[in-house]
Design a protein around this motif. Structure first.
Motif, PDB file in Angstrom:
ATOM      1  N   MET A  12     -20.101  78.701   7.420  1.00 29.52           N
ATOM      2  CA  MET A  12     -18.988  79.136   8.224  1.00 29.52           C
ATOM      3  C   MET A  12     -18.914  78.296   9.498  1.00 29.52           C
ATOM      4  O   MET A  12     -19.909  78.030  10.143  1.00 29.52           O
ATOM      5  N   ILE A  13     -17.712  77.861   9.856  1.00 27.63           N
ATOM      6  CA  ILE A  13     -17.492  77.062  11.059  1.00 27.63           C
ATOM      7  C   ILE A  13     -17.539  77.979  12.279  1.00 27.63           C
ATOM      8  O   ILE A  13     -16.880  79.007  12.319  1.00 27.63           O
ATOM      9  N   LYS A  14     -18.338  77.617  13.272  1.00 26.79           N
ATOM     10  CA  LYS A  14     -18.457  78.422  14.494  1.00 26.79           C
ATOM     11  C   LYS A  14     -17.862  77.734  15.709  1.00 26.79           C
ATOM     12  O   LYS A  14     -17.325  78.384  16.581  1.00 26.79           O
ATOM     13  N   THR A  15     -17.999  76.405  15.789  1.00 26.24           N
ATOM     14  CA  THR A  15     -17.497  75.657  16.934  1.00 26.24           C
ATOM     15  C   THR A  15     -16.808  74.385  16.455  1.00 26.24           C
ATOM     16  O   THR A  15     -17.336  73.664  15.618  1.00 26.24           O
ATOM     17  N   ILE A  16     -15.632  74.125  17.011  1.00 20.05           N
ATOM     18  CA  ILE A  16     -14.873  72.926  16.692  1.00 20.05           C
ATOM     19  C   ILE A  16     -14.618  72.195  18.002  1.00 20.05           C
ATOM     20  O   ILE A  16     -14.175  72.797  18.974  1.00 20.05           O
ATOM     21  N   VAL A  17     -14.897  70.899  18.024  1.00 17.01           N
ATOM     22  CA  VAL A  17     -14.641  70.085  19.208  1.00 17.01           C
ATOM     23  C   VAL A  17     -13.489  69.143  18.885  1.00 17.01           C
ATOM     24  O   VAL A  17     -13.492  68.479  17.850  1.00 17.01           O
ATOM     25  N   VAL A  18     -12.516  69.097  19.785  1.00 15.93           N
ATOM     26  CA  VAL A  18     -11.366  68.211  19.604  1.00 15.93           C
ATOM     27  C   VAL A  18     -11.270  67.282  20.818  1.00 15.93           C
ATOM     28  O   VAL A  18     -11.453  67.706  21.955  1.00 15.93           O
ATOM     29  N   HIS A  19     -11.031  66.010  20.521  1.00 16.02           N
ATOM     30  CA  HIS A  19     -10.935  64.984  21.559  1.00 16.02           C
ATOM     31  C   HIS A  19      -9.573  65.087  22.241  1.00 16.02           C
ATOM     32  O   HIS A  19      -8.527  65.003  21.597  1.00 16.02           O
ATOM     33  N   ILE A  20      -9.590  65.244  23.567  1.00 20.08           N
ATOM     34  CA  ILE A  20      -8.359  65.359  24.358  1.00 20.08           C
ATOM     35  C   ILE A  20      -8.220  64.086  25.178  1.00 20.08           C
ATOM     36  O   ILE A  20      -8.936  63.877  26.160  1.00 20.08           O
ATOM     37  N   ALA A  29      -4.250  70.841  14.214  1.00 21.36           N
ATOM     38  CA  ALA A  29      -5.176  70.989  13.088  1.00 21.36           C
ATOM     39  C   ALA A  29      -6.436  71.737  13.508  1.00 21.36           C
ATOM     40  O   ALA A  29      -6.901  72.645  12.805  1.00 21.36           O
ATOM     41  N   ALA A  30      -6.984  71.393  14.662  1.00 23.08           N
ATOM     42  CA  ALA A  30      -8.198  72.058  15.153  1.00 23.08           C
ATOM     43  C   ALA A  30      -7.918  73.530  15.458  1.00 23.08           C
ATOM     44  O   ALA A  30      -8.742  74.403  15.156  1.00 23.08           O
ATOM     45  N   ALA A  31      -6.757  73.815  16.041  1.00 23.03           N
ATOM     46  CA  ALA A  31      -6.399  75.202  16.365  1.00 23.03           C
ATOM     47  C   ALA A  31      -6.244  76.031  15.098  1.00 23.03           C
ATOM     48  O   ALA A  31      -6.681  77.187  15.041  1.00 23.03           O
ATOM     49  N   ARG A  32      -5.651  75.438  14.085  1.00 20.58           N
ATOM     50  CA  ARG A  32      -5.492  76.164  12.809  1.00 20.58           C
ATOM     51  C   ARG A  32      -6.858  76.490  12.196  1.00 20.58           C
ATOM     52  O   ARG A  32      -7.105  77.606  11.757  1.00 20.58           O
ATOM     53  N   LEU A  33      -7.746  75.504  12.176  1.00 17.48           N
ATOM     54  CA  LEU A  33      -9.093  75.738  11.652  1.00 17.48           C
ATOM     55  C   LEU A  33      -9.821  76.811  12.463  1.00 17.48           C
ATOM     56  O   LEU A  33     -10.468  77.697  11.907  1.00 17.48           O
ATOM     57  N   ALA A  34      -9.718  76.715  13.792  1.00 14.07           N
ATOM     58  CA  ALA A  34     -10.388  77.692  14.665  1.00 14.07           C
ATOM     59  C   ALA A  34      -9.870  79.096  14.399  1.00 14.07           C
ATOM     60  O   ALA A  34     -10.657  80.050  14.306  1.00 14.07           O
ATOM     61  N   SER A  35      -8.564  79.238  14.256  1.00  9.06           N
ATOM     62  CA  SER A  35      -7.978  80.556  13.997  1.00  9.06           C
ATOM     63  C   SER A  35      -8.381  81.090  12.624  1.00  9.06           C
ATOM     64  O   SER A  35      -8.745  82.262  12.489  1.00  9.06           O
ATOM     65  N   GLU A  36      -8.329  80.234  11.617  1.00 12.74           N
ATOM     66  CA  GLU A  36      -8.668  80.656  10.253  1.00 12.74           C
ATOM     67  C   GLU A  36     -10.128  81.071  10.113  1.00 12.74           C
ATOM     68  O   GLU A  36     -10.457  81.945   9.334  1.00 12.74           O
TER      69      GLU A  36
END
Length: 98
Positions: A1-9, A21-28
């Motif tokens: 299960m994914i717990k933390t996602i880091v996205v480059h800003i 894409a990162a927000a969708r994964l985080a929400s799901e």
């Protein structure tokens, strides 16, 4: 299960699609979303430049770089919340993005 996602800003044209894409994964996956923005220069480089009599490269205004990165992170936080992400964090990296 994914717990933390880091996205480059980075403020680039591709940032919006990366963030969506990162927000969708985080929400799901009910994951924590971290936005990471870089100043573009490491603290080591700043220290070396500050200690040089004649810097080998043009002097960089580090405060401007930090301000710019912080502004990108504020925009990230706002947009991630609008996209429905429940757990959001913004991190400023005193480093080159590479």
């Amino acid at each position: 299960m994914i717990k933390t996602i880091v996205v480059h800003i980075d403020g680039s044209a591709r940032q919006d699609s990366r963030l969506r894409a990162a927000a969708r994964l985080a929400s799901e996956h009910e994951a924590h979303l971290v936005g990471s923005a870089s100043t573009g220069i490491s603290w080591v480089d700043v220290a070396l430049l500050a200690g040089s009599v004649e810097p080998p490269v043009p002097v960089v205004d580090v405060d401007t770089l930090r301000t710019s990165a912080r502004q990108r992170l504020e925009a990230f936080t706002t947009q991630a919340a609008r996209l429905g992400v429940a757990s959001i964090e913004a991190r400023l990296a005193e480093e080159d993005a590479a």
